[in-house]
Design a protein around this motif. Structure first.
Motif, PDB file in Angstrom:
ATOM      1  N   UNK A   1       9.694  14.371  -4.523  1.00 18.52           N
ATOM      2  CA  UNK A   1       8.392  14.647  -3.795  1.00 18.52           C
ATOM      3  C   UNK A   1       7.274  15.088  -4.556  1.00 18.52           C
TER       4      UNK A   1
ATOM      5  N   UNK B   1       0.334  10.404   4.674  1.00 18.45           N
ATOM      6  CA  UNK B   1       1.483  10.853   4.729  1.00 18.45           C
ATOM      7  C   UNK B   1       2.002  12.298   3.881  1.00 18.45           C
ATOM      8  N   UNK B   2       1.032  12.500   2.632  1.00 20.91           N
ATOM      9  CA  UNK B   2       1.466  13.784   2.051  1.00 20.91           C
ATOM     10  C   UNK B   2       0.730  14.796   2.732  1.00 20.91           C
TER      11      UNK B   2
ATOM     12  N   UNK C   1      -5.825   7.820  -8.503  1.00 20.97           N
ATOM     13  CA  UNK C   1      -6.304   7.424  -7.502  1.00 20.97           C
ATOM     14  C   UNK C   1      -7.732   6.943  -7.967  1.00 20.97           C
TER      15      UNK C   1
ATOM     16  N   UNK D   1       0.931  -1.303  -0.044  1.00 19.97           N
ATOM     17  CA  UNK D   1       0.038   0.104  -0.029  1.00 19.97           C
ATOM     18  C   UNK D   1       1.120   1.222  -0.067  1.00 19.97           C
ATOM     19  N   UNK D   2       1.284   1.876  -0.974  1.00 18.21           N
ATOM     20  CA  UNK D   2       2.195   2.856  -1.101  1.00 18.21           C
ATOM     21  C   UNK D   2       1.117   3.959  -1.710  1.00 18.21           C
ATOM     22  N   UNK D   3       1.479   5.356  -1.410  1.00 23.01           N
ATOM     23  CA  UNK D   3       0.899   6.525  -1.813  1.00 23.01           C
ATOM     24  C   UNK D   3       0.509   6.475  -3.284  1.00 23.01           C
ATOM     25  N   UNK D   4      -0.470   6.885  -3.693  1.00 21.08           N
ATOM     26  CA  UNK D   4      -0.558   6.825  -5.303  1.00 21.08           C
ATOM     27  C   UNK D   4       0.115   7.188  -6.123  1.00 21.08           C
TER      28      UNK D   4
ATOM     29  N   UNK E   1      -2.812   2.910  -7.675  1.00 20.95           N
ATOM     30  CA  UNK E   1      -1.105   2.874  -7.940  1.00 20.95           C
ATOM     31  C   UNK E   1      -0.832   1.880  -8.772  1.00 20.95           C
TER      32      UNK E   1
ATOM     33  N   UNK F   1      -1.486  12.280 -10.250  1.00 21.56           N
ATOM     34  CA  UNK F   1      -1.798  11.513  -8.917  1.00 21.56           C
ATOM     35  C   UNK F   1      -3.329  11.267  -8.660  1.00 21.56           C
ATOM     36  N   UNK F   2      -3.952  12.483  -8.482  1.00 24.89           N
ATOM     37  CA  UNK F   2      -5.293  12.543  -8.260  1.00 24.89           C
ATOM     38  C   UNK F   2      -6.084  11.789  -9.183  1.00 24.89           C
TER      39      UNK F   2
ATOM     40  N   UNK G   1      -7.591  14.242  -3.973  1.00 31.14           N
ATOM     41  CA  UNK G   1      -7.537  13.042  -3.063  1.00 31.14           C
ATOM     42  C   UNK G   1      -6.737  13.157  -1.951  1.00 31.14           C
ATOM     43  N   UNK G   2      -6.581  14.441  -1.585  1.00 28.08           N
ATOM     44  CA  UNK G   2      -5.731  14.729  -0.319  1.00 28.08           C
ATOM     45  C   UNK G   2      -6.173  13.936   0.755  1.00 28.08           C
TER      46      UNK G   2
ATOM     47  N   UNK H   1      -7.985  11.024   0.490  1.00 27.13           N
ATOM     48  CA  UNK H   1      -8.261   9.665   0.440  1.00 27.13           C
ATOM     49  C   UNK H   1      -7.529   8.709   1.071  1.00 27.13           C
ATOM     50  N   UNK H   2      -8.009   7.544   1.523  1.00 27.08           N
ATOM     51  CA  UNK H   2      -7.130   6.661   2.107  1.00 27.08           C
ATOM     52  C   UNK H   2      -5.879   6.276   1.694  1.00 27.08           C
ATOM     53  N   UNK H   3      -4.759   6.358   2.401  1.00 25.16           N
ATOM     54  CA  UNK H   3      -3.346   5.887   1.795  1.00 25.16           C
ATOM     55  C   UNK H   3      -2.710   7.176   1.469  1.00 25.16           C
ATOM     56  N   UNK H   4      -3.055   8.366   1.625  1.00 24.84           N
ATOM     57  CA  UNK H   4      -2.532   9.768   1.120  1.00 24.84           C
ATOM     58  C   UNK H   4      -2.046  10.657   2.377  1.00 24.84           C
TER      59      UNK H   4
END
Lengths: 406, 406
Positions: A101, B21-22, A278, A73-76, A283, A274-275, B13-14, B16-19
């Motif tokens: 980043x 960390x950002x 999602x 489960x990484x960031x998207x 990912x 990235x949006x 998606x800010x 959204x599940x999994x995001x």
């Protein structure tokens, strides 16, 4: 036909590379004899003949067994650690500085990157320039996002030291309101490299007319004959907010089975990508992302050897086509040849079906790369050398059965 | 704001599940003390705590090492051999008969299947009904494809033996011209199952008003308390041309890191989904597709044991929330709880950021599942049992710091 039916009419992938098994070829009538020979699928490279680095699968297994949940489960946009390493490698390769980043995303293959990049820049009614010939999905992407297509001719057959893009036509399109220009460099299917002068002019026009550039550089590591290559993103005048570069390890590195791609450039566009990712696929597969650790980290000499082997196959194939009087430009980079059969009595879609039935060979019809390429076919020559040579001989023989009367 | 900016505003998606960390959480002010404890990420399941079948990675390695090129480059809808096996398993599971050549596609995760299914049925201006609450991407997909959203309330808190969909509102939406109804069953985030009477009515309404059904059944194998489940596709009145079922091994089977999903049903829609997949990502990662061989082929007792362990975690968490006076419906299937905090002084997005900063816990804000769920959070309880219990205790303690004055 309703909206959705006409949309999907334009997306039709029946003749796209890789879909040949789903085609009906019962209606094809054969002239001349059927030719025996080992099956060769020129629609894509053969990763058995040119294998991935053995380390690639070790990285995958490490992701699964040792890293576990955080790799699943990484960031998207991708796992931070992998983004950092990959940004460093791509920065070194392209001669620029990529912020891991903000300026990089990992996608399911470069196809995923292309889809997201076009989706992040093109909406209904936007004008989009594409080169012709170019990668089969480019025009479909513009249709899908309801953009307006501006094809710009690439005169690849009549030049040597440049790709041959019609820069006047490009400027005319930009002047007419084009907001995005999408092209592959090296070009797929013609295998030609844009000269530094061409890139220079493209950058200058994009600045003048405020056009976003999406540059698909999938084959930019596989350069033949010591040719030089210009990365648009490292051009001194390149506007970093207006350019997205796409590449990945699916081709030269034979890692296609992992579906890994990357896009880097404009933080605003990368963020939109990235949006969009999602809701498209979340990912790139988590464990697969780890395989990027092997990319640009090949043992010394590995890449030179790989390129040399492909150059040898290329040379034999070019010789065979030219001896048979078939027009073909020398591939400068990547694994494609795009021969033009001037006197064929059937169109390239029919010819491709004939080749499958009569010569045990799969090729991709030229019309996948632009509507006017009715007499061309594309071959990916990343194959077993001898099998490829034998298969090209069969193609030439069969072409002889389907000549126009003089 | 231009077209593309407003489109991407809706896809944000800010949260959204999994995001998480950002996210920037520097601006969050804390009340009460920070709580120590092992980090738990309730935004998704923990595949270290509940591991995939060991056979899964063996199938991947077999794809890479033994099958090679034909596994790397499959048809866009998936490798024929895997489609055949998977169709058999899904036919047995759903009690219907799925044609592997025409009615099934393998996608990059069920997210990929959802994207393709909506893209293959919805174009600009089409009216689409979605349940609320429901999976966070459903509404975004409708926005992305420029459909018109018809939210239909799911009154999950006030029912026991049914999900609680407002069937009158559904009929009103259908009457008003809705052409597609998209819903998850079991529902994400509420964890409730649609009763056979609800499915019956949905099928009957879809026939009456000619509405395509997209049913996301991702959690339909993980049923608690011996509950029964109705597969819409096997309903005797189901119109096979008008229904797409989506499922995959990412959740109960912990195979999320492979990004594998499937969709089956209407051949016309499956065919469009393949055309679309050709430009979105080409195919689900080739080697990964082989991992589907382990799906529905688990050793005897494996699935029962997995469900039992999750039921035990669920029971402890429900007890904790209820003892603290927090409203929560018993999860009937899947790994989600969706507690409602009636007296919280902050909205759920702020509360989620607070929990991350103050309680070392990640949860998903309720507003990801519908704009009105400002006082709810979603937890995926597929975690280490003790860590999950401890983390829920921390959530309850922190919630106590942010109560409205009575």
């Amino acid at each position: 036909m309703n909206h959705i039916e006409s949309l999907f009419e334009k997306l039709n992938a029946d003749n796209a590379p890789g879909q040949e098994k789903r085609q009906n070829k019962n209606d094809i009538e054969i002239k001349g004899e059927s030719l025996e020979g080992i099956f060769v699928d020129f629609s894509h490279g053969d990763v058995d003949a040119h294998q991935p680095l053995p380390e690639s699968i070790d990285y995958f297994n490490e992701g699964f067994s040792e890293i576990g949940s955080s790799q699943a489960y990484t960031e998207y946009r991708g796992l931070s650690e992998i983004l950092t390493e990959t940004a460093e490698k791509l920065s070194a390769f392209t001669g620029t500085n990529i912020n891991p980043e903000e300026e990089l995303i990992i996608t399911p293959g470069t196809q995923g990157a292309l889809f997201l990049a076009v989706g992040a820049t093109v909406t209904r009614g936007d004008k989009v320039a594409v080169a012709e010939p170019d990668y089969f999905a480019n025009r479909k992407l513009v249709h899908f996002f309801q953009g307006e297509l501006y094809p710009v001719h690439l005169d690849y057959l009549n030049h040597n030291e440049k790709a041959g893009l019609d820069l006047s036509a490009l400027e005319a399109a930009f002047k007419d309101g084009v907001s995005t220009f999408l092209f592959s460099n090296p070009n797929n299917p013609a295998g030609v490299i844009y000269s530094s002068e061409e890139i220079d002019r493209i950058i200058s026009l994009s600045n003048q007319y405020d056009v976003t550039l999406i540059v698909d550089q999938l084959y930019s590591r596989q350069l033949f004959d010591q040719r030089s290559y210009t990365h648009a993103i490292s051009h001194p005048d390149a506007d970093r907010e207006k350019i997205i570069t796409i590449t990945g390890p699916s081709k030269t590195e034979s890692l296609s089975g992992f579906r890994l791609g990357t896009a880097f450039g404009s933080p605003v566009i990368i963020n939109r990508m990235e949006q969009l990712q999602a809701i498209v696929s979340l990912r790139a597969s988590g464990y697969n992302q780890r395989v990027l650790k092997s990319w640009f980290s090949e043992p010394d000499g590995w890449m030179d050897e790989r390129i040399l082997k492909h150059q040898e196959i290329r040379d034999d194939i070019l010789t065979l086509f030219r001896e048979a009087g078939i027009t073909v430009r020398t591939t400068e980079a990547g694994s494609y040849v795009f021969p033009k059969f001037d006197v064929l009595s059937v169109d390239c879609i029919t010819f491709s079906k004939i080749l499958r039935k009569q010569a045990n060979v799969v090729v991709t019809p030229g019309t996948e790369f632009g509507p006017e390429f009715t007499d061309s076919i594309r071959l990916n020559f990343s194959q077993d050398h001898q099998n490829a040579v034998d298969a090209v001989k069969r193609i030439i023989t069969v072409a002889g059965y389907y000549q126009n009367e003089p």
